[in-house]
Motif scaffolding. Sequence first.
Motif, PDB file in Angstrom:
ATOM      1  N   SER A 140       0.805  -1.217   0.000  1.00 38.69           N
ATOM      2  CA  SER A 140       0.000   0.000   0.000  1.00 38.69           C
ATOM      3  C   SER A 140       0.837   1.265   0.000  1.00 38.69           C
ATOM      4  N   SER A 152      -4.273   0.759  -2.160  1.00 30.86           N
ATOM      5  CA  SER A 152      -3.568  -0.471  -2.515  1.00 30.86           C
ATOM      6  C   SER A 152      -2.617  -0.185  -3.675  1.00 30.86           C
ATOM      7  N   ARG A 189      -5.373   5.256   2.709  1.00 28.12           N
ATOM      8  CA  ARG A 189      -4.566   4.171   2.148  1.00 28.12           C
ATOM      9  C   ARG A 189      -5.057   3.801   0.756  1.00 28.12           C
TER      10      ARG A 189
END
Length: 912
Positions: free
Chosen positions: A373, A385, A383
């Motif tokens: 991430s 990915s 966040r």
Amino acid sequence: MSAQDASDMISELKVGDATYHYYSLAEAEKQYGDISKLPFTLKVLLENQLRYQDGETATADDIQALVDWQKEGKSTREIGYRPARVLMQDFTGVPGVVDLAAMRDAVKNLGESPERINPLSPVDLVIDHSVMVDHFGDDDAFEDNVKIEMERNRERYEFLRWGQQAFNNFSVVPPGTGICHQVNLEYLGKSVWTKDIDGKTFAFPDTLVGTDSHTTMINGLGVLGWGVGGIEAEAAMLGQPVSMLIPEVVGFKLTGKLNEGITATDLVLTVTQILRKHGVVGKFVEFYGDGLKDLPLADRATIANMAPEYGATCGFFPLDDETLTYMKLTGRSQEQIELVEAYAKTQGLWREPGHEPRFSDTLELDMNEVESSLAGPKRPQDRVSLKDMKSTFLKLLDEQSGDEQDTEDGKWLSEGGQTAPYVGNSYRDNPNVEWKGDKFRLDEGAVVIAAITSCTNTSNPSVLMAAGLLAKKAVEKGMMSKPWVKTSLAPGSKVVTDYLATAGFQEPLNTLGFNLVGYGCTTCIGNSGPLPEPIEKAVQDENLTVASVLSGNRNFEGRIHPLVKTNWLASPPLVVAFALAGNMRINITEDPLGQDKDGNDVFLKDIWPSQSEIAEAVERVKTDMYRKEYAEVFDGDETWQSIDVEASEVYNWSSDSTYIQNPPFFEGMGREPETIEDVVEARVLAKLGDSVTTDHISPAGAIKPDSPAGKYLKDNGVEVKDFNSYGSRRGNHEVMMRGTFANVRIKNEMLDNVEGGFTRHIPSGEQMSIYDAAMKYQEDDTPLVVIAGKEYGTGSSRDWAAKGTRLLGVRAVLAESYERIHRSNLIGMGVLPLQFPEGEDRNSLNMTGEEVISIKGLGKLEPGGTVDVSITFEDGNEKTISAKCRIDTANEMEYYRHGGILHYVLRSMLSK
């Protein structure tokens, strides 16, 4: 035993040949009840109350309230907490020492001895925030940057050298040594503290407060500590208890193990997202679960470091075998290690398998589910990915352009029709930059800064070795960082240099431009330094949205570099990978990063190190490295040692200094506080939105030449090249009050489509800098208020965000909600924090910033009470709302009544 005396609870503990005394939690149970299910953090607070029980600041009722917390997992009880020590960094430490020096002047003016002002608890100040990345990408970068740092900051360092000899209990770790949190983790922290009292050696939990939000990193070593404002830390070091409500404690259960290729950085970004979404502001977070047995202490410290990012007061890991393993690795004495184990097990502070305390609430994460991430573009909790990074960035570009078309087929395709725009030498087509004899194309999404920086990750050998391994594999294939990327390596301690060199990784890192630039916070704090001039010109001329990728903990707007609009937190190996790729508009999990020396595509999977390779490299980290580097941690280099200072009780202020000035906080202060007056017909200085950070309110980075602070410096003969940063000039209130609300990305809703520190002066309607408007209002004796949205004051524990607010003439802030430290700091400077009533805010009230505000009944204020706020609108209509007073405790009320916490402390000391 009396109700005001816990001396009968003192027991003896023999460890080897030594005998220690301690306040026994087992003995406390006999009087107050079972505490076996109390979270470890609250057991530490309970011991603290026992040890300081005096019937006033710590009472039997306070102790009982901590024990009774187990019934409901919460409490409304206020307690006074006295940490064992205080940690400072120089950005916040210099103004702290300035305040102490000013307090000595104030005491002298009141006819008392200046030597009455001294820290009563040990204080360690680590100079780590001042080095900037002026030079990078060559073998001389470190020496060149340190030389410039010493030249720029000589006045500040002379002042700190004076403080080192003038004050008792005050130590300074010189520049070029390390980051305060990493030095704290690797050397200063003891897990169990000792103190000699009346011929006996007492043992007790190591606790602290620090003048930096990321003080929480030490929670990974089982040490309870968190960040406070500089003014609150000063009060703590002067013997005042830290006033706090017994907090809720959220238990975070960790199970499983990280999968192959997943780093501690990925884990912490996941934890941050989960906890921020859950809501833990003002709460303790305590990690538990059998997953801890496979979580190295460096990984724990990485998670604990980012407690401010997930909003918690602390992120605590209990003492266990892993703690002892780390203490042994880092060179702590055998006697200290044996004491930690014996004391923790005796006091019930040792984590046992399967132990699950009573928590206010619980969350759980299976570490098997963590994926690679990043976080960004401007908040640590957002966040993304790694596999979704490209689509996220393309969507961001479309949002900025107002383009609704499909990003895969739309305007962000390269001229060659590729969705990965920098494959092969395509970036040399249609060049717009010439730099170091090379011509290339700088385009949307370019990574212009790639920095391995910040204590968060540079304290963790596994992610640094991973970065070194990835660099080695890339260099072996003949790869290079893209020419527009400003690369840097700024570890948190010299130990990192030792083990990277021993493992053979520093040379390939150098080849990719990740040369050592300094031991300090650098890019993460905004000290990224200038971009190469041709790069800056291209970004400005073409209004490019470019990126930084850094292994830090903060990526707020305007923090990293004024021209870099998107900033992404990532693990050190990913920082290197993005330097190779050069752009955020590629899918780094599928598209090639570049080519090898034979022209073949190289993918991330080709150079990503395996867990076994990383583990083998980490085995090269040895105890002798820590012992060698910390043997002379307080000595400094020849330049530091050559600084000559005058030995004196009070500081000899220089009117010519643009770094250190005597602040006006104590001017005219009497021995008794003045009556609190209502706020009558105040004007709105700024109307601000949600998530306004302390970076927005008091930036730490570059000073613009045309800003009020820049004009002040030029008027005082300082050339633009010598401006340094706001953070480095926090010892001069003239600079800092001009820098308040001066972040280039702050948005005052009183103005349309304007960014930066500007406002509209009412009633003239003239647009001007916030500082100039504040001075105009002061000329007319017009009080001021600030209106804001949710999470006002998010971010660093920056006391100048409150000090500057006070000096501009702001009497109160009216916001929807506050971040913990800034609310406390406002009270500490005598500024009233008020909260809109439920269901109302600046938008529902249709506020424009042209209103006249009056706040009544301040002489009868009570903690947590309500206050009538009268709002007179431009059309003459008036509405009164019942705002909540966010002075939460009786102690905070005393601070406010005295005009600030330092005034309260000073008067308290003089009354004894």
